[in-house]
Motif scaffolding. Sequence first.
Motif, PDB file in Angstrom:
ATOM      1  N   UNK A 165       1.032  -1.600  -0.143  1.00  0.00           N
ATOM      2  CA  UNK A 165       0.369   0.429  -0.121  1.00  0.00           C
ATOM      3  C   UNK A 165       0.921   0.834   0.154  1.00  0.00           C
ATOM      4  N   UNK A 166       0.591   2.212  -0.754  1.00  0.00           N
ATOM      5  CA  UNK A 166       1.687   3.203  -1.196  1.00  0.00           C
ATOM      6  C   UNK A 166       1.845   3.887   0.177  1.00  0.00           C
TER       7      UNK A 166
ATOM      8  N   UNK B 129       4.003  -6.447   0.325  1.00  0.00           N
ATOM      9  CA  UNK B 129       4.167  -6.429   1.738  1.00  0.00           C
ATOM     10  C   UNK B 129       3.261  -6.741   2.944  1.00  0.00           C
ATOM     11  N   UNK B 130       3.726  -6.527   3.906  1.00  0.00           N
ATOM     12  CA  UNK B 130       3.039  -7.666   5.170  1.00  0.00           C
ATOM     13  C   UNK B 130       1.547  -6.899   5.166  1.00  0.00           C
ATOM     14  N   UNK B 131       1.697  -5.418   5.028  1.00  0.00           N
ATOM     15  CA  UNK B 131       0.125  -4.411   5.110  1.00  0.00           C
ATOM     16  C   UNK B 131      -0.821  -4.896   4.591  1.00  0.00           C
ATOM     17  N   UNK B 132      -0.243  -5.382   3.309  1.00  0.00           N
ATOM     18  CA  UNK B 132      -1.516  -5.718   2.002  1.00  0.00           C
ATOM     19  C   UNK B 132      -2.307  -6.442   2.689  1.00  0.00           C
ATOM     20  N   UNK B 133      -1.953  -7.564   3.559  1.00  0.00           N
ATOM     21  CA  UNK B 133      -3.016  -8.215   4.222  1.00  0.00           C
ATOM     22  C   UNK B 133      -4.433  -7.225   5.012  1.00  0.00           C
ATOM     23  N   UNK B 134      -4.108  -6.046   5.704  1.00  0.00           N
ATOM     24  CA  UNK B 134      -4.977  -5.362   6.213  1.00  0.00           C
ATOM     25  C   UNK B 134      -5.766  -4.692   5.720  1.00  0.00           C
ATOM     26  N   UNK B 135      -4.928  -4.641   4.280  1.00  0.00           N
ATOM     27  CA  UNK B 135      -5.569  -3.745   3.777  1.00  0.00           C
ATOM     28  C   UNK B 135      -6.904  -4.668   2.662  1.00  0.00           C
TER      29      UNK B 135
ATOM     30  N   UNK C 234      -8.507  -7.154   3.848  1.00  0.00           N
ATOM     31  CA  UNK C 234      -9.209  -7.264   4.942  1.00  0.00           C
ATOM     32  C   UNK C 234     -10.063  -6.012   5.499  1.00  0.00           C
ATOM     33  N   UNK C 235      -9.874  -4.930   5.718  1.00  0.00           N
ATOM     34  CA  UNK C 235     -11.029  -3.421   5.628  1.00  0.00           C
ATOM     35  C   UNK C 235     -11.110  -3.861   4.380  1.00  0.00           C
ATOM     36  N   UNK C 236     -10.434  -3.463   2.547  1.00  0.00           N
ATOM     37  CA  UNK C 236     -11.705  -3.205   1.909  1.00  0.00           C
ATOM     38  C   UNK C 236     -12.767  -4.362   1.084  1.00  0.00           C
TER      39      UNK C 236
ATOM     40  N   UNK D  61     -12.274 -15.612   1.308  1.00  0.00           N
ATOM     41  CA  UNK D  61     -11.106 -14.550   0.967  1.00  0.00           C
ATOM     42  C   UNK D  61     -10.373 -14.943   0.019  1.00  0.00           C
ATOM     43  N   UNK D  62     -11.088 -16.307  -0.635  1.00  0.00           N
ATOM     44  CA  UNK D  62     -10.640 -16.733  -2.570  1.00  0.00           C
ATOM     45  C   UNK D  62     -12.098 -15.591  -2.998  1.00  0.00           C
ATOM     46  N   UNK D  63     -12.457 -15.052  -2.486  1.00  0.00           N
ATOM     47  CA  UNK D  63     -13.797 -14.873  -3.645  1.00  0.00           C
ATOM     48  C   UNK D  63     -13.481 -12.997  -3.045  1.00  0.00           C
ATOM     49  N   UNK D  64     -12.458 -12.388  -2.684  1.00  0.00           N
ATOM     50  CA  UNK D  64     -12.876 -11.108  -2.297  1.00  0.00           C
ATOM     51  C   UNK D  64     -11.893 -10.668  -3.385  1.00  0.00           C
TER      52      UNK D  64
END
Length: 774
Positions: free
Chosen positions: A194-195, A237-243, A245-247, A275-278
């Motif tokens: 995430x930029x 990067x590791x914060x992509x998963x947090x993005x 989840x929120x997205x 998750x796979x359908x997100x």
Amino acid sequence: MANGNKKRIRPEWRVIIDTLRITNNAQYKRVCRRLLYVLYRKGAKGAEKLIQEFNQTKVRIGFETEVGENVPLPMTKAAHLDQIRNETIGLADKYLDNAEILSLVLGWIKEDNVSFLTTTINDPTTPFNEIESTLDRYFGLPKYEQHLTHEQYKGLRVSLIQRFLSDSLDFARVACGFVTVRDFHEILSRMIGTRTGVGKTGGKGAGIFIAHRVIEKAKKTNPLLENIRVPNTWYLLSDVITDFIHYNSLEEVMNFKYKEINEIRQEFHYFEQLFKNSQFNRSIVKGLSFALKDIGNRPIIIRSSSLLEDSFEASFAGKYKSLFLANTGTVKDRLIRLTDAIAEVFASVLNPDAIEYRKERGLIYFQEEMGCLLQSVIGKKIGKYFFPAFAGVAFSNNEIRWSSRIKREDGVVRLVAGLGTRAVDRVAGDYPTLASPGQPKIRVNTIPSEIEKYSQKYIDVINIETGEFETLEIKQLLKEVGDKYPQIYNIFSSYSDGFLKQINPLTDIENEDLVVTFDGLFNNTPFLKQIKLVLDILEESLQTPVDVEFASDGTNLYILQCRPQYVKQSLGKIEIPKNIPREDIIFDAVKSISEGICNNIEYVVYIDPMDYEAIESREKMLKVGQIVSDLNSSLPENRFILMGPGRWGSRGDIKLGVSITYSGISKTAALIEIARKKQSYVPEVSFGTHFFQDLVESDISYLPLYPDDVGRVFNQDFLRNSENQLLKYVPLAKDFVDIVRVIDVKKVTGGRKMKLIMDADENYAVAFLTDDEQ
């Protein structure tokens, strides 16, 4: 006019300082301060006095009774500070050469001119995109302006290590010796995040990044490492998963880890599909598109790289997913499959094995984030298949030695033809090749018939035409690819009439019974020397034993990942009691003995190989694994052992071993795998697999048992005929009382307990009844 009346020309350094006083007063003050300390170090008369005045130390020294350590110092007035600066310039003019002062001042100005770099990078909250653009700006400067002091440079390295690799002080201390600021500039262009985020590469990412730098440095003095490489790698990067989840409004998964383990097992696959359908946000998809373009049409492996993974404290080996993609089709198709695979890897943070592993290590309250590595799969396309010549895993320390001449530090290699999945997974009905890099001549099997029997029979490949990961019989693959198989003459031997022989280009491949032996690789190439050198260099550099995964395309050897190896603390000299009464011995063993002592065993969970083999349905066999998991939750931790047939936790045919995962055995003291001659259950020394690492890290002792070997003790009457307590702990398992036996040792022996002692040095293990508490 006389020369004495000429006006003195001001030196260039004075012009610069006077200009700074007007245009950049803050920089002027910094120059004067640094100039004063240069004068002090050179012993200029009056410099020490000025420093004392600047710091108010004269006040402290002169009025000790009035100004103590617990009272604030007086503030130096601004006018007095300006006077000190003027006197500093005067001292410089008097004691220093003009050229020297000019060089110092210009150098300090250059340092200040790149202060934007240190300001940006030393701030831990600076977003990823700002760090990237700041490094671009710095390395875009002319060489003579890229000026950093030793202290600044070291500080930048530490900040970048902690920002992108690991917060661990131990890791930063080690990494500082091998990475440069330019290394990070180069790797940032291969990061996807995430930029405005602050994510890291995760454990696997940090491990391969540092290992690469260590090996490249070692290459300069070790020609043997010339063909060692790392694959083309991109870092999500590791914060992509947090993005992510929120997205997709998936916040409910944040507390999923706090549920009971049985509930986690039931719900995990639902969330995996969720998750796979997100979807991923547009900027991440754009970054993944760049990665696909760079990797091209080669197959890809998506490796998990969580923040906790592959650390000095915990490896998480095999807990999170790594997925292969054939990477074929249109760009759109490839991108869809890639994002789907990444989502599945993300979902593995909810895996019950991973959560149980975290609970066991007190890591459950840590907010785990998942990064990923996107790597080109190593290998070659031959016909419709893509695969490496060979692959495997290597360890600095060998925890199970098949010969007393092998020392722990001789290490071990677990090697397979094709993709390395069969090396790191337990696979039913097949065998990898084990070798000790420090003792290459000592093989596990020496008789040709045994070498053939316990050789690899299946191979994992990627089918480019179907896009599928496939397992083939090696004989079938060789019929299709023949001598195009890379390094075929080093990997295979011919077996005939009880003899093995080396093959060569004159061998009629089609009409020979080829066996995977790696004899040519071990005897005719520097492979084992290379692996030993890599392990030794990485262990010395990282200051810890290591395990590495590797693969060869037939020409170069690629290091795929590197992690600290968890090593059990030695128990010292193990003493097995002499003259144990035979009636007290439950079983003993003399093959592949590791080191361990299990005291105060109160329960034995016993699954007789004959009873298990008689089970007719797959569903019932799976139920046996579920019952064992229930017992794992019910019985007192470290007070029971598991005994059963074959290879527990194997991928493949569950008839050859109990279907179980780490969360179903995590609380046992020991796992005993039984091989009876009349059955097909043959334990395979699983050292080097993720399964074995689970046992080692959890201090679960492992022992293969061969009851039918001559001279062995196996008290079948005790194990089969003791009162069964299964229904006390799993009330709904009434249909399995003839298969799964739970023996309350104290109850059936009148208060005695069982003890298991395993002596690796003597290659002997024995379990016996005792009245001792320890």
